[in-house]
Design a protein around this motif. Structure first.
Motif, PDB file in Angstrom:
ATOM      1  N   ASN A 516       0.813  -1.108  -0.165  1.00 48.13           N
ATOM      2  CA  ASN A 516      -0.362   0.303   0.087  1.00 48.13           C
ATOM      3  C   ASN A 516       0.734   1.455  -0.250  1.00 48.13           C
ATOM      4  N   ALA A 517       1.576   0.903   0.979  1.00 51.99           N
ATOM      5  CA  ALA A 517       2.516   2.518   0.547  1.00 51.99           C
ATOM      6  C   ALA A 517       3.549   2.601  -0.514  1.00 51.99           C
ATOM      7  N   ILE A 518       3.803   1.829  -1.058  1.00 54.72           N
ATOM      8  CA  ILE A 518       4.417   2.115  -2.463  1.00 54.72           C
ATOM      9  C   ILE A 518       3.283   2.037  -3.418  1.00 54.72           C
ATOM     10  N   ALA A 543       5.806   3.850   7.792  1.00 53.71           N
ATOM     11  CA  ALA A 543       5.423   5.362   7.779  1.00 53.71           C
ATOM     12  C   ALA A 543       6.300   5.795   5.747  1.00 53.71           C
ATOM     13  N   ASP A 544       5.035   6.071   4.880  1.00 56.93           N
ATOM     14  CA  ASP A 544       4.944   7.174   3.731  1.00 56.93           C
ATOM     15  C   ASP A 544       4.897   8.089   3.161  1.00 56.93           C
ATOM     16  N   GLN A 545       5.192   8.897   2.697  1.00 54.99           N
ATOM     17  CA  GLN A 545       4.910   9.955   2.065  1.00 54.99           C
ATOM     18  C   GLN A 545       4.351  10.452   0.640  1.00 54.99           C
ATOM     19  N   GLY A 546       2.663   9.373   1.279  1.00 52.30           N
ATOM     20  CA  GLY A 546       2.269   9.581  -0.781  1.00 52.30           C
ATOM     21  C   GLY A 546       1.125  10.444  -0.279  1.00 52.30           C
ATOM     22  N   ILE A 547      -0.245   9.502  -0.568  1.00 48.96           N
ATOM     23  CA  ILE A 547      -1.293  10.705  -0.480  1.00 48.96           C
ATOM     24  C   ILE A 547      -1.933  10.921   0.100  1.00 48.96           C
ATOM     25  N   GLY A 548      -2.062  10.025   1.329  1.00 51.35           N
ATOM     26  CA  GLY A 548      -2.541  10.000   2.741  1.00 51.35           C
ATOM     27  C   GLY A 548      -3.909   9.916   2.184  1.00 51.35           C
ATOM     28  N   ASN A 556     -13.248   4.205   8.652  1.00 48.77           N
ATOM     29  CA  ASN A 556     -13.575   3.477   7.337  1.00 48.77           C
ATOM     30  C   ASN A 556     -12.516   2.313   6.728  1.00 48.77           C
ATOM     31  N   ILE A 557     -11.005   2.806   7.049  1.00 50.61           N
ATOM     32  CA  ILE A 557     -10.212   2.257   5.038  1.00 50.61           C
ATOM     33  C   ILE A 557     -10.226   1.106   5.967  1.00 50.61           C
ATOM     34  N   PHE A 558     -10.430   0.348   7.290  1.00 53.81           N
ATOM     35  CA  PHE A 558     -10.620  -1.079   7.547  1.00 53.81           C
ATOM     36  C   PHE A 558     -11.119  -2.434   7.601  1.00 53.81           C
ATOM     37  N   PHE A 561     -14.302  -4.422   1.620  1.00 55.05           N
ATOM     38  CA  PHE A 561     -14.234  -3.335   0.606  1.00 55.05           C
ATOM     39  C   PHE A 561     -14.441  -1.933   0.482  1.00 55.05           C
ATOM     40  N   TYR A 562     -13.689  -1.702   1.696  1.00 52.42           N
ATOM     41  CA  TYR A 562     -13.791   0.208   1.367  1.00 52.42           C
ATOM     42  C   TYR A 562     -12.334   1.090   1.122  1.00 52.42           C
ATOM     43  N   ARG A 563     -12.145   1.565  -0.114  1.00 51.80           N
ATOM     44  CA  ARG A 563     -11.248   2.335  -0.727  1.00 51.80           C
ATOM     45  C   ARG A 563     -11.849   3.904  -0.683  1.00 51.80           C
ATOM     46  N   SER A 564     -10.757   4.288  -0.321  1.00 57.28           N
ATOM     47  CA  SER A 564     -11.572   6.067  -0.485  1.00 57.28           C
ATOM     48  C   SER A 564     -11.699   7.084  -1.490  1.00 57.28           C
ATOM     49  N   PRO A 573      -4.808  -0.063  -8.880  1.00 56.00           N
ATOM     50  CA  PRO A 573      -5.868  -1.733  -8.462  1.00 56.00           C
ATOM     51  C   PRO A 573      -5.831  -1.928  -7.364  1.00 56.00           C
ATOM     52  N   GLY A 574      -6.759  -3.049  -6.345  1.00 57.84           N
ATOM     53  CA  GLY A 574      -7.250  -2.691  -5.311  1.00 57.84           C
ATOM     54  C   GLY A 574      -8.543  -3.185  -5.113  1.00 57.84           C
ATOM     55  N   SER A 575      -8.579  -4.403  -3.895  1.00 59.76           N
ATOM     56  CA  SER A 575      -9.947  -4.222  -3.653  1.00 59.76           C
ATOM     57  C   SER A 575     -10.704  -3.981  -2.731  1.00 59.76           C
ATOM     58  N   GLY A 576      -9.483  -3.449  -1.970  1.00 56.40           N
ATOM     59  CA  GLY A 576     -10.528  -2.745  -0.496  1.00 56.40           C
ATOM     60  C   GLY A 576     -10.679  -3.701   0.601  1.00 56.40           C
ATOM     61  N   LEU A 577     -10.144  -5.093   0.458  1.00 56.11           N
ATOM     62  CA  LEU A 577     -10.107  -5.824   1.654  1.00 56.11           C
ATOM     63  C   LEU A 577      -8.486  -6.658   2.065  1.00 56.11           C
ATOM     64  N   GLY A 578      -7.405  -5.446   1.866  1.00 54.83           N
ATOM     65  CA  GLY A 578      -6.322  -5.307   2.687  1.00 54.83           C
ATOM     66  C   GLY A 578      -5.874  -5.118   3.924  1.00 54.83           C
ATOM     67  N   LEU A 579      -6.242  -3.899   4.053  1.00 54.94           N
ATOM     68  CA  LEU A 579      -6.916  -3.237   5.541  1.00 54.94           C
ATOM     69  C   LEU A 579      -7.231  -4.726   6.142  1.00 54.94           C
ATOM     70  N   TYR A 580      -8.376  -4.956   5.717  1.00 59.42           N
ATOM     71  CA  TYR A 580      -9.872  -5.050   6.350  1.00 59.42           C
ATOM     72  C   TYR A 580      -8.713  -6.831   7.420  1.00 59.42           C
TER      73      TYR A 580
HETATM   74  P1  ADP Z   1      -6.604  -1.720  -1.491  1.00 62.64           P
HETATM   75  O1  ADP Z   1      -7.314  -2.578  -2.083  1.00 62.64           O
HETATM   76  O2  ADP Z   1      -7.592  -0.745  -2.041  1.00 62.64           O
HETATM   77  O3  ADP Z   1      -5.074  -0.789  -1.387  1.00 62.64           O
HETATM   78  P2  ADP Z   1      -6.884  -1.532   1.506  1.00 62.64           P
HETATM   79  O4  ADP Z   1      -7.735  -2.392   2.587  1.00 62.64           O
HETATM   80  O5  ADP Z   1      -5.075  -2.298   1.615  1.00 62.64           O
HETATM   81  O6  ADP Z   1      -7.562  -1.872  -0.238  1.00 62.64           O
HETATM   82  O7  ADP Z   1      -6.433  -0.902   2.175  1.00 62.64           O
HETATM   83  C1  ADP Z   1      -7.827   0.136   1.914  1.00 62.64           C
HETATM   84  C2  ADP Z   1      -7.945   1.673   1.102  1.00 62.64           C
HETATM   85  O8  ADP Z   1      -6.717   2.230   2.069  1.00 62.64           O
HETATM   86  C3  ADP Z   1      -7.274   1.846  -0.002  1.00 62.64           C
HETATM   87  O9  ADP Z   1      -8.234   1.880  -0.685  1.00 62.64           O
HETATM   88  C4  ADP Z   1      -7.173   3.477  -0.107  1.00 62.64           C
HETATM   89  O10 ADP Z   1      -7.702   4.536   0.051  1.00 62.64           O
HETATM   90  C5  ADP Z   1      -5.991   3.896   1.424  1.00 62.64           C
HETATM   91  N1  ADP Z   1      -4.897   3.356   1.814  1.00 62.64           N
HETATM   92  C6  ADP Z   1      -4.443   1.910   2.114  1.00 62.64           C
HETATM   93  N2  ADP Z   1      -3.179   2.180   2.977  1.00 62.64           N
HETATM   94  C7  ADP Z   1      -2.457   3.333   2.679  1.00 62.64           C
HETATM   95  C8  ADP Z   1      -1.599   4.830   2.461  1.00 62.64           C
HETATM   96  N3  ADP Z   1      -0.143   3.700   2.174  1.00 62.64           N
HETATM   97  N4  ADP Z   1      -1.997   5.457   1.759  1.00 62.64           N
HETATM   98  C9  ADP Z   1      -3.062   6.206   1.246  1.00 62.64           C
HETATM   99  N5  ADP Z   1      -4.028   5.519   1.715  1.00 62.64           N
HETATM  100  C10 ADP Z   1      -4.430   4.316   1.761  1.00 62.64           C
END
Ligand code: ADP
Length: 615
Positions: A516-518, A543-548, A556-558, A561-564, A573-580
């Motif tokens: 995700n950080a990448i 920790a990253d210097q990304g879009i935040g 919600n990101i946890f 299927f949630y994606r910001s 690409p992404g499913s929104g399942l990783g952090l959950y």
């Molecule tokens: P995804 O497959 O979409 O990455 P995750 O469950 O891993 O799904 O993450 C959920 C959402 O959290 C991502 O869609 C993104 O919007 C946000 N997110 C996760 N990690 C980061 C990060 N390092 N920087 C910014 N947004 C993040």
């Protein structure tokens, strides 16, 4: 659905139906003569209201036990004449005699002398316990020699077969067949009000006009002793301009007594005092006023509608409280109206209506509640079934996709390995195929994990593992991705003890965070991965210097299927399942996972793991 619609339609009809029911119940209840109950509450109101003052225009004289004792015999007619003479000498308005003069012991001459004396006084009246004669029958007359004595009808009423049927005196008859009785006649002589209809609380009852007596407690009118007036007529001045009632209070015969609303004792009050009360009721025009039956019906209807409303809309405990308050409030109102204004509203009918409505509609209420919980149950069942179907479908699909996908990955790698036969364009296409197949494989992996979580299949396979080396392994695997964006992954890994973990699950967690950080960082940025031991816990941070992530989306990101909003419309690409899954896996290790982030500046994901897993 159809059932639900008819149910809803029916529910719209219910307010109307309830009002119709309430009206029917109110009308029905009001048809019942609840006199016993109503008069019981009337008596209570009478008993506990403040005592009314008297007019001060009534004096009473009683032949009582002491008189009989002192005289040693029943007073003779001569003694009666002496007492009447003494009273008359004080110039009263009128002397009302409750004893039949013709029954007083004495010789014919003495009787004649008495009759002549009292008749010529013009102020002597014998009150007979009888209805006035029918018009045309002349006046009530005593036999000779008493025929010239004025006799007026002063019937005592008793609720024997009518009203409360309890033998209590509550009313007085003001006229019968349009002939006035003694009380209104005498009062009209005093204050000139000859029209009975002008009195408060007058009601018609079988050819008579009646009103309720405004009773005061027994003893309010203290009688002078017959013997005192006879022997030492010192206090005669108190009779001046009064209505003087002379009668018996010897406790010898119950006919001289009556029960009143204040006491049901058969000798509760002497006739003398009853007549005094009756006179004062008219003199002060203070008869209790019974409101019209339409008003009682309206009150009953109101209470019925209110009860139905409460039963249908409020929860049972609250409903009961509301009804208890209504009953108390209504009874208080009835009491205050009576005590303050002498207004008598019906209590029995409204209360009966309230109880009927309550008991009649409680079962109905139960049916509605049952129906509702049945609907919830059905909905719940349906939802669980859908949920199960969904998981089964996803699991089946993922399984079936896995094998062909592995084949695509394998074949693509073989083709790419054969360097000679491919042009540059074909090589690029091949690596895209491999990338997409990898993404799809990750997605399928996540879906399968989700299925395992939901069916609670996951069991931890614990082994002692150095997390630093696990992190380095993951970083190493992902360095290819980072390099593509020229992202530098810096590590600051403190030496830490090996702990027991499920290696596969934590590998997935770390992979997700670093990937995700990448993914969510622009090119030429840095990622810092740190580990340390803090307060007996292991802290891992990425920790990253990304879009935040925006603050309102942080929690919600946890979710599944949630994606910001920021990334939903991008090509990342992404499913929104990783952090959950990652948080779930960390929590399986009794750990915690959090995030801090600032939009456009970067995010820091922290994992806190206990050194010892106590599960
Ligand atoms: P995804 O497959 O979409 O990455 P995750 O469950 O891993 O799904 O993450 C959920 C959402 O959290 C991502 O869609 C993104 O919007 C946000 N997110 C996760 N990690 C980061 C990060 N390092 N920087 C910014 N947004 C993040």
């Amino acid at each position: 659905m159809k059932v639900q619609k008819t149910w809803q339609k029916r529910q719209k009809l219910y307010p109307l139906l309830s009002i119709a029911f309430a009206t029917a119940i109110a009308f029905g209840v009001c048809q019942f003569p609840l006199d016993s109950l109503e008069f019981f509450t009337y008596d209570l109101r009478m008993k506990f209201r403040p005592i009314h003052k008297t007019s001060g225009l009534i004096s009473t004289v009683a032949i009582e036990p002491l008189t009989l004792k002192v005289l040693g015999h029943e007073p003779t007619i001569e003694e009666h004449q002496q007492v009447v003479a003494n009273v008359l000498s004080a110039q009263p308005k009128v002397v009302i005699y409750l004893n039949d003069p013709s029954e007083i012991p004495g010789s014919i001459d003495q009787q004649k002398a008495f009759a002549d004396f009292v008749a010529t006084s013009g102020k002597f009246i014998y009150a007979v316990n009888d209805l006035p004669p029918i018009p045309g029958d002349g006046n009530i007359k005593l036999k000779a020699p008493f025929e010239n004595i004025e006799v007026l009808a002063a019937p005592k009423t008793v609720d024997k077969n009518i009203f409360a049927k309890d033998g209590v005196t509550r009313r007085m008859i003001l006229s019968a067949d349009s002939q006035m009785t003694m009380h209104p006649l005498i009062v009209s002589r005093i204050n000139g009000s000859a029209n009975i209809a002008n009195y408060r609380g007058v009601f018609e009852f079988i050819e008579t006009q009646q009103s309720f007596i405004d009773f005061r407690p027994t003893g309010t009118y203290t009688a002078q002793r017959f013997i005192d007036i006879l022997q030492s007529p010192i206090d005669l001045a108190s009779f001046k301009d009064k209505i003087v009632i002379i009668g018996r209070d010897t406790l010898e015969t119950s006919q001289d007594y009556l029960s009143t609303p204040l006491s049901k004792d058969i000798v509760a009050m002497s006739l003398i005092e009853m007549h005094a009360n009756a006179f004062d009721t008219l003199l002060l025009n203070s008869s209790p006023y019974r409101v019209h039956k339409w008003i009682n019906l309206a009150l009953t209807l109101l209470i019925s509608i209110f009860t139905l409303y409460v039963v249908i809309t409020l929860r049972p405990a609250r409903g009961l409280l509301a009804l208890a308050l209504t009953v108390t409030g209504f009874l208080l109102l009835a009491y205050l109206l009576f005590a303050g204004f002498g207004i008598w509203i019906s209590v029995a009918h409204p209360m009966l209506a309230l109880f009927i409505c309550y008991y009649f509609f409680i079962p109905y209420r139960l049916i509605v509640e049952n129906r509702r919980s049945w609907e919830y149950l059905q909905k719940n069942k349906l939802l669980t079934q859908v949920e199960e179907l969904k998981s089964n479908f996803l699991r089946m699909m993922s399984h079936d996709l896995k094998t062909p996908l592995a084949r695509i990955q394998g074949m693509a790698n073989i083709v790419l390995g054969d360097a000679n036969t491919l042009s540059d364009g074909q090589r690029l296409a091949m690596s895209h195929i491999i990338e997409s197949a990898d993404e799809l494989s990750d997605f399928i992996g996540s879906i399968l994990n989700l299925g395992r979580i939901e069916s609670k299949e996951i069991k931890l396979n614990l082994k002692s593992r150095d997390l630093n080396s696990l992190l380095l392994e993951v970083i190493n695997k992902l360095s290819f991705l980072a390099n593509k964006k020229n992202i530098q992954i810096i590590t600051e890994l403190e030496p830490i003890f090996s702990i027991k973990v499920d290696e596969d699950l934590l590998r997935q967690v770390f992979t997700n965070l670093i990937e995700n950080a990448i993914k969510y960082s622009p090119e030429n940025t840095k990622i810092l991965v740190t580990t340390e031991e803090l307060n007996g816990k292991l802290m891992i941070q990425v920790a990253d210097q990304g879009i935040g992530i925006r603050e309102d989306e942080l929690e919600n990101i946890f979710s599944k299927f949630y994606r910001s909003r920021e990334v939903k419309n991008t090509e990342i690409p992404g499913s929104g399942l990783g952090l959950y899954l990652a948080r779930y896996f960390v929590e399986l290790h009794n750990g915690r996972m959090n995030v801090e982030s600032q939009p456009q500046k970067g995010s820091t994901f922290s994992i806190e793991l206990p050194m010892e897993l106590n599960s």
